[in-house]
Design a protein around this motif. Structure first.
Motif, PDB file in Angstrom:
ATOM      1  N   ASP A  92       4.925   1.953  -5.348  1.00  0.00           N
ATOM      2  CA  ASP A  92       4.570   2.593  -6.777  1.00  0.00           C
ATOM      3  C   ASP A  92       3.008   1.978  -6.910  1.00  0.00           C
ATOM      4  OD1 ASP A  92       5.363   4.022  -9.033  1.00  0.00           O
ATOM      5  OD2 ASP A  92       4.589   2.068  -9.734  1.00  0.00           O
ATOM      6  N   GLU A  93       2.140   3.149  -7.336  1.00  0.00           N
ATOM      7  CA  GLU A  93       0.770   2.981  -7.727  1.00  0.00           C
ATOM      8  C   GLU A  93       0.766   1.897  -8.999  1.00  0.00           C
ATOM      9  OE1 GLU A  93      -3.157   5.322  -9.073  1.00  0.00           O
ATOM     10  OE2 GLU A  93      -1.228   6.280  -9.113  1.00  0.00           O
TER      11      GLU A  93
ATOM     12  N   GLU B  23       0.675  -1.116   0.148  1.00  0.00           N
ATOM     13  CA  GLU B  23       0.101   0.054  -0.037  1.00  0.00           C
ATOM     14  C   GLU B  23       0.656   1.218  -0.034  1.00  0.00           C
ATOM     15  OE1 GLU B  23      -3.082  -0.349  -0.665  1.00  0.00           O
ATOM     16  OE2 GLU B  23      -2.848  -2.416  -0.689  1.00  0.00           O
TER      17      GLU B  23
ATOM     18  N   ARG C 185       1.272  -1.374  -7.534  1.00  0.00           N
ATOM     19  CA  ARG C 185       0.333  -1.921  -6.463  1.00  0.00           C
ATOM     20  C   ARG C 185      -1.104  -2.403  -7.159  1.00  0.00           C
ATOM     21  NH1 ARG C 185       0.064   2.713  -4.188  1.00  0.00           N
ATOM     22  NH2 ARG C 185      -1.728   3.752  -4.859  1.00  0.00           N
ATOM     23  N   LEU C 186      -1.375  -1.642  -8.393  1.00  0.00           N
ATOM     24  CA  LEU C 186      -2.533  -2.060  -9.054  1.00  0.00           C
ATOM     25  C   LEU C 186      -2.180  -3.555  -9.578  1.00  0.00           C
ATOM     26  CD1 LEU C 186      -3.315   1.367 -10.888  1.00  0.00           C
ATOM     27  CD2 LEU C 186      -4.665   0.121  -9.065  1.00  0.00           C
TER      28      LEU C 186
END
Length: 221
Positions: A148-149, A145, A152-153
């Protein structure tokens, strides 16, 4: 050819130690792998050059794996002198094993959380499953969480139980729980440099090789 997954464990192995071997054994048993291929790196692009030569690290790995038929030494990266990326190695392995055999890249939790910095990192999911080691008290589900976004996705989209590794050839992210075993190559090198014993940190054959070849005596981790 069997569809049982092939485990892939890369690293500098400078030197190889019981932490590497225990990770491979846990993955072999928990993931029901056909084998675990150890691939010592040649010229790692993400870090400083290893202290021992590629030939020395390959030989230490050979000694460490000698008594386990489930462990296979793969020298392909050790022979290269250019920068060696994991995605290239996985492409070569996929070409050898074919499109249907599951390949499982074994990663430490810290390495996985930096996966978005790797060369062509999204392509890794097309070539292999990712089996991520987590230590007691260090949950990847919690740590992701803060990552890096984009990573994370991908994690949330691909996260599945270990059983999923046998259903498809690539694309799954799963977690591997390991017992606490705090051994690091940098600590071993530091012990060698200071003249301290490294017994019970590496196999005896590796310890003897390090001592016979006077490795790491001038190491600065």
């Amino acid at each position: 050819m069997s569809r049982a997954p092939i485990g892939i464990l890369g690293g500098t192995f400078d030197p190889i130690h019981f932490g590497h071997l225990r990770l491979a054994q846990e993955a072999y048993e928990q993931c029901r792998l056909a084998e675990v291929r150890f691939i010592p790196s040649g010229t790692p692009p993400h870090r400083a050059p290893p202290h021992a030569s590629a030939a020395q690290r390959l030989e230490m790995a050979r000694l460490a794996l000698a008594d386990n038929p489930a462990f296979v030494l793969d020298a392909r990266e050790s022979r290269r002198t250019d920068a060696c990326y994991t995605v290239d190695t996985l492409q070569a392995l996929r070409a050898e094993f074919g499109p249907d055999v599951p390949l499982c890249l074994l990663l430490g939790g810290d390495a996985f959380l930096l996966l978005h910095t790797w060369n062509r990192w999204r392509q890794l999911f097309e070539l292999a499953h990712l089996v991520v080691k987590q230590r007691p008290g260090s949950s990847i589900d919690q740590r992701i969480e803060q990552a890096d976004e984009a990573l994370r996705l991908e994690y949330h989209a691909r996260r599945q139980p270990i059983e999923a590794l046998h259903r498809t050839p690539a694309g799954v992210v799963t977690l591997l729980d390991l017992p606490q075993l705090e051994i690091s190559a940098s600590d071993i090198r530091q012990r060698c440099a200071s003249g301290a014993s490294i017994r019970y940190l590496t196999p005896d054959s590796v310890t003897q090789y390090i001592e016979s070849n006077h490795l790491y005596r001038g190491a600065s981790c």
